[in-house]
Design a protein around this motif. Sequence first.
Motif, PDB file in Angstrom:
ATOM      1  N   ARG A   1       0.816  -1.057   0.047  1.00  0.00           N
ATOM      2  CA  ARG A   1      -0.010  -0.003   0.008  1.00  0.00           C
ATOM      3  C   ARG A   1       0.786   1.344  -0.078  1.00  0.00           C
ATOM      4  O   ARG A   1       0.398   2.376  -0.578  1.00  0.00           O
ATOM      5  CB  ARG A   1      -0.965  -0.025   1.181  1.00  0.00           C
ATOM      6  N   LEU A   2       2.041   1.269   0.823  1.00  0.00           N
ATOM      7  CA  LEU A   2       2.768   2.443   0.823  1.00  0.00           C
ATOM      8  C   LEU A   2       3.608   2.546  -0.567  1.00  0.00           C
ATOM      9  O   LEU A   2       3.944   3.476  -1.125  1.00  0.00           O
ATOM     10  CB  LEU A   2       4.007   2.190   1.925  1.00  0.00           C
ATOM     11  N   LEU A   3       3.733   1.595  -1.266  1.00  0.00           N
ATOM     12  CA  LEU A   3       4.710   1.319  -2.492  1.00  0.00           C
ATOM     13  C   LEU A   3       3.658   2.129  -3.352  1.00  0.00           C
ATOM     14  O   LEU A   3       4.002   3.132  -4.368  1.00  0.00           O
ATOM     15  CB  LEU A   3       4.899   0.081  -2.981  1.00  0.00           C
ATOM     16  N   HIS A   4       2.478   1.821  -3.388  1.00  0.00           N
ATOM     17  CA  HIS A   4       1.405   2.399  -4.290  1.00  0.00           C
ATOM     18  C   HIS A   4       1.175   3.858  -4.083  1.00  0.00           C
ATOM     19  O   HIS A   4       0.987   4.717  -5.033  1.00  0.00           O
ATOM     20  CB  HIS A   4      -0.222   1.394  -4.134  1.00  0.00           C
ATOM     21  N   SER A   5       1.100   4.020  -2.631  1.00  0.00           N
ATOM     22  CA  SER A   5       1.054   5.636  -2.381  1.00  0.00           C
ATOM     23  C   SER A   5       2.252   6.421  -2.908  1.00  0.00           C
ATOM     24  O   SER A   5       2.105   7.509  -3.515  1.00  0.00           O
ATOM     25  CB  SER A   5       1.018   5.497  -0.785  1.00  0.00           C
ATOM     26  N   LEU A   6       3.429   6.019  -2.802  1.00  0.00           N
ATOM     27  CA  LEU A   6       4.575   6.530  -3.381  1.00  0.00           C
ATOM     28  C   LEU A   6       4.441   6.674  -4.895  1.00  0.00           C
ATOM     29  O   LEU A   6       4.847   7.890  -5.528  1.00  0.00           O
ATOM     30  CB  LEU A   6       5.941   5.624  -3.033  1.00  0.00           C
ATOM     31  N   ARG A   7       4.120   5.621  -5.566  1.00  0.00           N
ATOM     32  CA  ARG A   7       4.046   5.739  -6.988  1.00  0.00           C
ATOM     33  C   ARG A   7       3.060   6.713  -7.377  1.00  0.00           C
ATOM     34  O   ARG A   7       3.163   7.257  -8.614  1.00  0.00           O
ATOM     35  CB  ARG A   7       3.410   4.250  -7.524  1.00  0.00           C
ATOM     36  N   GLU A   8       1.844   6.661  -6.790  1.00  0.00           N
ATOM     37  CA  GLU A   8       0.725   7.845  -7.086  1.00  0.00           C
ATOM     38  C   GLU A   8       1.461   9.248  -6.776  1.00  0.00           C
ATOM     39  O   GLU A   8       1.235  10.409  -7.779  1.00  0.00           O
ATOM     40  CB  GLU A   8      -0.381   7.492  -6.311  1.00  0.00           C
ATOM     41  N   CYS A   9       2.190   9.356  -5.884  1.00  0.00           N
ATOM     42  CA  CYS A   9       2.901  10.921  -5.539  1.00  0.00           C
ATOM     43  C   CYS A   9       3.644  10.879  -6.495  1.00  0.00           C
ATOM     44  O   CYS A   9       3.803  12.529  -7.219  1.00  0.00           O
ATOM     45  CB  CYS A   9       3.562  10.634  -4.255  1.00  0.00           C
ATOM     46  N   VAL A  10       4.640  10.127  -7.069  1.00  0.00           N
ATOM     47  CA  VAL A  10       5.549  10.224  -8.111  1.00  0.00           C
ATOM     48  C   VAL A  10       5.011  10.616  -9.319  1.00  0.00           C
ATOM     49  O   VAL A  10       5.413  11.556 -10.214  1.00  0.00           O
ATOM     50  CB  VAL A  10       6.482   9.199  -8.430  1.00  0.00           C
ATOM     51  N   LEU A  11       3.913   9.890  -9.887  1.00  0.00           N
ATOM     52  CA  LEU A  11       3.263  10.194 -10.971  1.00  0.00           C
ATOM     53  C   LEU A  11       2.401  11.678 -11.036  1.00  0.00           C
ATOM     54  O   LEU A  11       2.682  12.363 -11.825  1.00  0.00           O
ATOM     55  CB  LEU A  11       2.088   9.221 -11.341  1.00  0.00           C
ATOM     56  N   SER A  12       1.867  11.935  -9.717  1.00  0.00           N
ATOM     57  CA  SER A  12       1.222  13.004  -9.808  1.00  0.00           C
ATOM     58  C   SER A  12       2.163  14.431  -9.707  1.00  0.00           C
ATOM     59  O   SER A  12       2.054  15.421 -10.267  1.00  0.00           O
ATOM     60  CB  SER A  12       0.352  13.326  -8.567  1.00  0.00           C
ATOM     61  N   LYS A  13       3.268  14.241  -9.117  1.00  0.00           N
ATOM     62  CA  LYS A  13       4.235  15.315  -9.041  1.00  0.00           C
ATOM     63  C   LYS A  13       5.330  15.241 -10.200  1.00  0.00           C
ATOM     64  O   LYS A  13       6.331  16.184 -10.175  1.00  0.00           O
ATOM     65  CB  LYS A  13       5.073  15.339  -7.629  1.00  0.00           C
ATOM     66  N   LYS A  14       5.338  14.266 -10.876  1.00  0.00           N
ATOM     67  CA  LYS A  14       6.256  14.085 -12.266  1.00  0.00           C
ATOM     68  C   LYS A  14       7.730  14.088 -11.822  1.00  0.00           C
ATOM     69  O   LYS A  14       8.460  14.684 -12.372  1.00  0.00           O
ATOM     70  CB  LYS A  14       5.839  15.288 -13.062  1.00  0.00           C
ATOM     71  N   VAL A  15       7.761  13.312 -10.707  1.00  0.00           N
ATOM     72  CA  VAL A  15       9.078  13.221 -10.267  1.00  0.00           C
ATOM     73  C   VAL A  15       9.945  12.092 -11.462  1.00  0.00           C
ATOM     74  O   VAL A  15       9.515  11.106 -11.637  1.00  0.00           O
ATOM     75  CB  VAL A  15       9.193  12.436  -8.950  1.00  0.00           C
ATOM     76  N   LYS A  16      11.310  12.312 -11.712  1.00  0.00           N
ATOM     77  CA  LYS A  16      11.884  11.566 -12.455  1.00  0.00           C
ATOM     78  C   LYS A  16      13.219  11.078 -11.925  1.00  0.00           C
ATOM     79  O   LYS A  16      13.452   9.764 -12.217  1.00  0.00           O
ATOM     80  CB  LYS A  16      12.702  12.371 -13.469  1.00  0.00           C
TER      81      LYS A  16
END
Length: 66
Positions: A33-48
């Motif tokens: 669940r935490l991995l999914h949360s981090l993935r969502e954050c990365v996608l929404s903030k466009k972290v490279k």
Amino acid sequence: MDDAQAQPVCAQEALDLLNCVTDSPFDQEKCYRLLHSLRECVLSKKVKKFSLADEERAKRSGKKST
């Protein structure tokens, strides 16, 4: 600039995931669940790319960005 006070993007999500994998006993579902949360954050903030604070400091003092 206010870089010293800026909060790193998705820092809390990344820290939560790292701490989860060190927990004993290991809770795979929680970490997922935490991995999914981090993935969502990365996608929404466009972290490279992520970097560690020491790595970033060395980069800034060693060479100028273009």
